[in-house]
Scaffold this active site. Structure first.
Site, PDB file in Angstrom:
ATOM      1  N   THR A   1       0.826  -1.211   0.000  1.00  0.00           N
ATOM      2  CA  THR A   1       0.000   0.000   0.000  1.00  0.00           C
ATOM      3  C   THR A   1       0.864   1.267   0.000  1.00  0.00           C
ATOM      4  O   THR A   1       1.986   1.252   0.524  1.00  0.00           O
ATOM      5  CB  THR A   1      -0.904  -0.003   1.259  1.00  0.00           C
ATOM      6  OG1 THR A   1      -1.434   1.298   1.474  1.00  0.00           O
ATOM      7  CG2 THR A   1      -0.141  -0.402   2.516  1.00  0.00           C
ATOM      8  N   ASP A   2       0.301   2.340  -0.526  1.00  0.00           N
ATOM      9  CA  ASP A   2       1.016   3.627  -0.479  1.00  0.00           C
ATOM     10  C   ASP A   2       1.146   4.139   0.959  1.00  0.00           C
ATOM     11  O   ASP A   2       1.933   5.044   1.230  1.00  0.00           O
ATOM     12  CB  ASP A   2       0.320   4.666  -1.373  1.00  0.00           C
ATOM     13  CG  ASP A   2      -1.111   4.987  -0.974  1.00  0.00           C
ATOM     14  OD1 ASP A   2      -1.625   4.398  -0.001  1.00  0.00           O
ATOM     15  OD2 ASP A   2      -1.738   5.841  -1.644  1.00  0.00           O
ATOM     16  N   GLU A   3       0.390   3.537   1.887  1.00  0.00           N
ATOM     17  CA  GLU A   3       0.423   4.037   3.265  1.00  0.00           C
ATOM     18  C   GLU A   3       1.764   3.782   3.949  1.00  0.00           C
ATOM     19  O   GLU A   3       2.068   4.383   4.979  1.00  0.00           O
ATOM     20  CB  GLU A   3      -0.732   3.433   4.070  1.00  0.00           C
ATOM     21  CG  GLU A   3      -2.058   3.762   3.437  1.00  0.00           C
ATOM     22  CD  GLU A   3      -3.279   3.456   4.285  1.00  0.00           C
ATOM     23  OE1 GLU A   3      -3.187   3.419   5.515  1.00  0.00           O
ATOM     24  OE2 GLU A   3      -4.349   3.256   3.677  1.00  0.00           O
TER      25      GLU A   3
ATOM     26  N   TYR B   1      -1.305  -0.549  11.172  1.00  0.00           N
ATOM     27  CA  TYR B   1      -1.557  -1.200   9.870  1.00  0.00           C
ATOM     28  C   TYR B   1      -0.413  -0.933   8.906  1.00  0.00           C
ATOM     29  O   TYR B   1       0.196  -1.859   8.361  1.00  0.00           O
ATOM     30  CB  TYR B   1      -2.891  -0.706   9.272  1.00  0.00           C
ATOM     31  CG  TYR B   1      -3.018  -0.983   7.788  1.00  0.00           C
ATOM     32  CD1 TYR B   1      -3.096  -2.296   7.309  1.00  0.00           C
ATOM     33  CD2 TYR B   1      -3.029   0.066   6.844  1.00  0.00           C
ATOM     34  CE1 TYR B   1      -3.183  -2.559   5.939  1.00  0.00           C
ATOM     35  CE2 TYR B   1      -3.118  -0.191   5.489  1.00  0.00           C
ATOM     36  CZ  TYR B   1      -3.196  -1.499   5.035  1.00  0.00           C
ATOM     37  OH  TYR B   1      -3.272  -1.762   3.687  1.00  0.00           O
TER      38      TYR B   1
ATOM     39  N   LYS C   1       2.497  -3.441   7.187  1.00  0.00           N
ATOM     40  CA  LYS C   1       2.696  -3.616   5.743  1.00  0.00           C
ATOM     41  C   LYS C   1       4.133  -3.243   5.361  1.00  0.00           C
ATOM     42  O   LYS C   1       4.750  -3.903   4.517  1.00  0.00           O
ATOM     43  CB  LYS C   1       1.696  -2.760   4.951  1.00  0.00           C
ATOM     44  CG  LYS C   1       0.236  -3.169   5.087  1.00  0.00           C
ATOM     45  CD  LYS C   1      -0.087  -4.536   4.530  1.00  0.00           C
ATOM     46  CE  LYS C   1      -0.058  -4.610   3.028  1.00  0.00           C
ATOM     47  NZ  LYS C   1      -0.514  -5.952   2.537  1.00  0.00           N
TER      48      LYS C   1
HETATM   49  P1  NAD Z   1      -9.879  -6.975   2.964  1.00  0.00           P
HETATM   50  O1  NAD Z   1      -9.762  -6.712   4.426  1.00  0.00           O
HETATM   51  O2  NAD Z   1     -11.154  -6.674   2.260  1.00  0.00           O
HETATM   52  O3  NAD Z   1      -9.541  -8.507   2.669  1.00  0.00           O
HETATM   53  C1  NAD Z   1      -8.502  -9.178   3.314  1.00  0.00           C
HETATM   54  C2  NAD Z   1      -8.736 -10.677   3.129  1.00  0.00           C
HETATM   55  O4  NAD Z   1      -7.626 -11.373   3.717  1.00  0.00           O
HETATM   56  C3  NAD Z   1     -10.000 -11.191   3.830  1.00  0.00           C
HETATM   57  O5  NAD Z   1     -10.685 -12.055   2.962  1.00  0.00           O
HETATM   58  C4  NAD Z   1      -9.458 -11.945   5.047  1.00  0.00           C
HETATM   59  O6  NAD Z   1     -10.297 -13.024   5.456  1.00  0.00           O
HETATM   60  C5  NAD Z   1      -8.131 -12.444   4.520  1.00  0.00           C
HETATM   61  N1  NAD Z   1      -7.133 -12.691   5.584  1.00  0.00           N
HETATM   62  C6  NAD Z   1      -6.790 -11.859   6.596  1.00  0.00           C
HETATM   63  N2  NAD Z   1      -5.837 -12.444   7.351  1.00  0.00           N
HETATM   64  C7  NAD Z   1      -5.580 -13.666   6.795  1.00  0.00           C
HETATM   65  C8  NAD Z   1      -4.697 -14.716   7.112  1.00  0.00           C
HETATM   66  N3  NAD Z   1      -3.891 -14.647   8.187  1.00  0.00           N
HETATM   67  N4  NAD Z   1      -4.686 -15.809   6.335  1.00  0.00           N
HETATM   68  C9  NAD Z   1      -5.506 -15.903   5.250  1.00  0.00           C
HETATM   69  N5  NAD Z   1      -6.382 -14.941   4.905  1.00  0.00           N
HETATM   70  C10 NAD Z   1      -6.413 -13.821   5.678  1.00  0.00           C
HETATM   71  O7  NAD Z   1      -8.659  -6.183   2.321  1.00  0.00           O
HETATM   72  P2  NAD Z   1      -8.528  -5.519   0.875  1.00  0.00           P
HETATM   73  O8  NAD Z   1      -8.988  -4.127   0.958  1.00  0.00           O
HETATM   74  O9  NAD Z   1      -9.078  -6.440  -0.140  1.00  0.00           O
HETATM   75  O10 NAD Z   1      -6.937  -5.469   0.740  1.00  0.00           O
HETATM   76  C11 NAD Z   1      -6.232  -6.584   0.200  1.00  0.00           C
HETATM   77  C12 NAD Z   1      -4.745  -6.285   0.241  1.00  0.00           C
HETATM   78  O11 NAD Z   1      -4.470  -5.112  -0.509  1.00  0.00           O
HETATM   79  C13 NAD Z   1      -4.201  -6.036   1.640  1.00  0.00           C
HETATM   80  O12 NAD Z   1      -2.937  -6.648   1.735  1.00  0.00           O
HETATM   81  C14 NAD Z   1      -4.080  -4.525   1.720  1.00  0.00           C
HETATM   82  O13 NAD Z   1      -3.029  -4.151   2.585  1.00  0.00           O
HETATM   83  C15 NAD Z   1      -3.759  -4.187   0.285  1.00  0.00           C
HETATM   84  N6  NAD Z   1      -4.184  -2.851  -0.163  1.00  0.00           N
HETATM   85  C16 NAD Z   1      -5.466  -2.439   0.051  1.00  0.00           C
HETATM   86  C17 NAD Z   1      -5.872  -1.197  -0.405  1.00  0.00           C
HETATM   87  C18 NAD Z   1      -7.298  -0.718  -0.231  1.00  0.00           C
HETATM   88  O14 NAD Z   1      -7.579   0.439  -0.532  1.00  0.00           O
HETATM   89  N7  NAD Z   1      -8.238  -1.543   0.206  1.00  0.00           N
HETATM   90  C19 NAD Z   1      -4.969  -0.370  -1.067  1.00  0.00           C
HETATM   91  C20 NAD Z   1      -3.659  -0.825  -1.280  1.00  0.00           C
HETATM   92  C21 NAD Z   1      -3.294  -2.079  -0.818  1.00  0.00           C
HETATM   93  P1  TYD Z   2     -10.200   4.396   5.012  1.00  0.00           P
HETATM   94  O1  TYD Z   2     -11.222   3.956   4.046  1.00  0.00           O
HETATM   95  O2  TYD Z   2     -10.207   3.797   6.379  1.00  0.00           O
HETATM   96  O3  TYD Z   2      -8.796   4.216   4.306  1.00  0.00           O
HETATM   97  P2  TYD Z   2      -7.317   4.691   4.792  1.00  0.00           P
HETATM   98  O4  TYD Z   2      -7.390   5.303   6.113  1.00  0.00           O
HETATM   99  O5  TYD Z   2      -6.589   3.395   4.829  1.00  0.00           O
HETATM  100  O6  TYD Z   2      -6.854   5.623   3.735  1.00  0.00           O
HETATM  101  O7  TYD Z   2     -10.321   5.971   5.198  1.00  0.00           O
HETATM  102  C1  TYD Z   2     -10.177   6.852   4.101  1.00  0.00           C
HETATM  103  C2  TYD Z   2     -10.195   8.272   4.638  1.00  0.00           C
HETATM  104  O8  TYD Z   2     -11.491   8.541   5.178  1.00  0.00           O
HETATM  105  C3  TYD Z   2      -9.210   8.518   5.770  1.00  0.00           C
HETATM  106  O9  TYD Z   2      -8.707   9.834   5.657  1.00  0.00           O
HETATM  107  C4  TYD Z   2     -10.055   8.397   7.007  1.00  0.00           C
HETATM  108  C5  TYD Z   2     -11.401   8.912   6.557  1.00  0.00           C
HETATM  109  N1  TYD Z   2     -12.582   8.319   7.226  1.00  0.00           N
HETATM  110  C6  TYD Z   2     -13.563   9.161   7.742  1.00  0.00           C
HETATM  111  O10 TYD Z   2     -13.471  10.396   7.678  1.00  0.00           O
HETATM  112  N2  TYD Z   2     -14.655   8.578   8.333  1.00  0.00           N
HETATM  113  C7  TYD Z   2     -14.801   7.226   8.441  1.00  0.00           C
HETATM  114  O11 TYD Z   2     -15.819   6.748   9.017  1.00  0.00           O
HETATM  115  C8  TYD Z   2     -13.771   6.383   7.903  1.00  0.00           C
HETATM  116  C9  TYD Z   2     -13.872   4.879   8.002  1.00  0.00           C
HETATM  117  C10 TYD Z   2     -12.676   6.985   7.289  1.00  0.00           C
END
Ligand code: NAD
Ligand code: TYD
Length: 337
Positions: A124-126, A149, A153
């Site tokens: 992630t970019d985070e 988190y 990562k």
């Molecule tokens: P999500 O929380 O929707 O899904 C995570 C999945 O991983 C779930 O199905 C969960 O059951 C499974 N999981 C968790 N721990 C596990 C373990 N120990 N063993 C097996 N399965 C496990 O997350 P997402 O938003 O789909 O993100 C997926 C990946 O992409 C993550 O690694 C996250 O860091 C990365 N990512 C997410 C975003 C975003 O905006 N959502 C952006 C950049 C990167």
């Molecule tokens: P989020 O979807 O949790 O992603 P991330 O923090 O990983 O970027 O949140 C996106 C942005 O929205 C972040 O600046 C936090 C803000 N946010 C709110 O303002 N209210 C909310 O209820 C949530 C979940 C997030």
């Protein structure tokens, strides 16, 4: 090609498996997911098990569970499995360390022992931390994570680097921007805004609402991962962003406008501790070297996303009410925490 996709019952993993099934039907996919609260088998309920698609419920951090899966043959690992919500990591960092760090280490170790051809760590970019008003993070920016988190990562990214440098495991790290699209768990902001707005419930905006996130449609992210899988170089890092920066308040207003709902539902609430002010990534590297481009404009993707949630109220109402857990308990027996 045999793919091991971890975390495939979550948001991006499920979209990726759907994408691969339609674009690369010859690839075999094994999906391993622990089915935490974020893993929902309903996300892939229409995929037929057997042949080119198999699902195993289990924990990537459990070496003895994972080893037989590698013994059956894996060419490429795409590791999505992780605890992914910043607010949960602030409540309890423990599962983040176990799944995101120990889980990555177990997969890397197995990849090393089984001579995997490619290992894609979906990061992630985070991990870069927070930006001021100017500039964007390139792949060489220092890691400066601020939440448990993002720290977990970043730790996994560094383990990936070390397994490449020390053992030659062909690892690639991708650092994606904030994703949105179908099947996103409605604790994440975009899905929360849409579903709360439809139900005319308050939309909690943290702090002053001026934190900025860089948004990418999940299908564009999946297409980028496909490009990395086919053409990415081992040992490299690729940022994946679509240059859609928006403040949280602007995002809420655009969605309310799309849904024809009043601004009155916006509710300013206490800020998130350690809240990163701004994320933005440079994606020139993946664009130039791997010829990837986002296909959707932000407006198109937002419309598609809003329409998906409007068309699938049963899915998100089950998730929001918690009854989806019953659904997969019936299918898969007991529940992981
Ligand atoms: P999500 O929380 O929707 O899904 C995570 C999945 O991983 C779930 O199905 C969960 O059951 C499974 N999981 C968790 N721990 C596990 C373990 N120990 N063993 C097996 N399965 C496990 O997350 P997402 O938003 O789909 O993100 C997926 C990946 O992409 C993550 O690694 C996250 O860091 C990365 N990512 C997410 C975003 C975003 O905006 N959502 C952006 C950049 C990167
Ligand atoms: P989020 O979807 O949790 O992603 P991330 O923090 O990983 O970027 O949140 C996106 C942005 O929205 C972040 O600046 C936090 C803000 N946010 C709110 O303002 N209210 C909310 O209820 C949530 C979940 C997030």
């Amino acid at each position: 090609m045999k793919l091991l996709v971890t975390g495939g019952m979550g948001f991006i993993g499920a979209n990726f498996i759907r994408y691969v099934r339609s674009k690369q039907p010859a690839w075999a996919v094994v999906n391993v997911d622990k089915l935490t609260y974020a893993g929902n088998p309903e996300n892939l309920a229409d995929l037929e098990e057997g042949g080119n698609y198999r699902f195993f419920r289990g924990d990537i951090a459990d070496y003895s569970f994972m080893e037989p899966i590698f013994q059956r043959g894996v060419d490429v690992v795409v590791n999505f499995a992780a605890e992914s919500h910043v607010d949960r990591s602030i409540q309890d960092a423990d599962p983040f360390v176990k799944s995101n760090i120990v889980g990555a280490q177990v997969l890397l170790e197995l990849a090393r022992r089984h001579a995997i051809k490619k290992f894609i760590q979906v990061s992630t970019d985070e991990v870069y931390g927070s930006l001021g008003a100017e500039g964007k993070f390139g792949e060489d920016a220092p890691l400066c994570p601020n939440s448990p988190y993002s720290a977990s990562k970043a730790a996994a990214d560094l383990l990936c680097r070390s397994f490449f440098k020390t053992y030659g495991v062909p690892v690639i790290v991708t650092r994606g921007a904030n994703n949105f699209g179908p099947y996103q768990f409605p604790e994440k902001f975009m899905a929360l805004i849409i579903t709360n707005a439809v139900e005319e419930q308050a939309i909690p905006v943290y702090g002053d609402g001026l934190n900025v996130r860089d948004w990418i449609y999940v299908e564009d992210h999946c297409r980028a991962l496909e490009a990395v899988l086919l053409k990415g170089q081992a040992g490299e890092i690729y940022n994946i962003g679509a240059d859609n920066e928006l403040s949280n308040l602007d995002l809420v207003r655009q969605i309310l406008n799309e849904l024809n709902k009043p601004d009155a539902v916006i509710k300013f609430v206490q800020d998130r501790p350690g809240h990163d002010r701004r994320y933005a990534v440079q994606s020139a590297k993946i664009k130039q070297l791997l010829r990837w481009r986002p296909v959707y404009s932000f407006r198109e993707a937002l419309k598609l996303t809003v329409n998906w949630y409007l068309a699938h109220p049963d899915w998100w109402k089950r998730v929001k009410s918690g009854s989806y857990r019953q659904y997969y308990q019936e299918w898969y027996g007991g529940l992981a925490k």
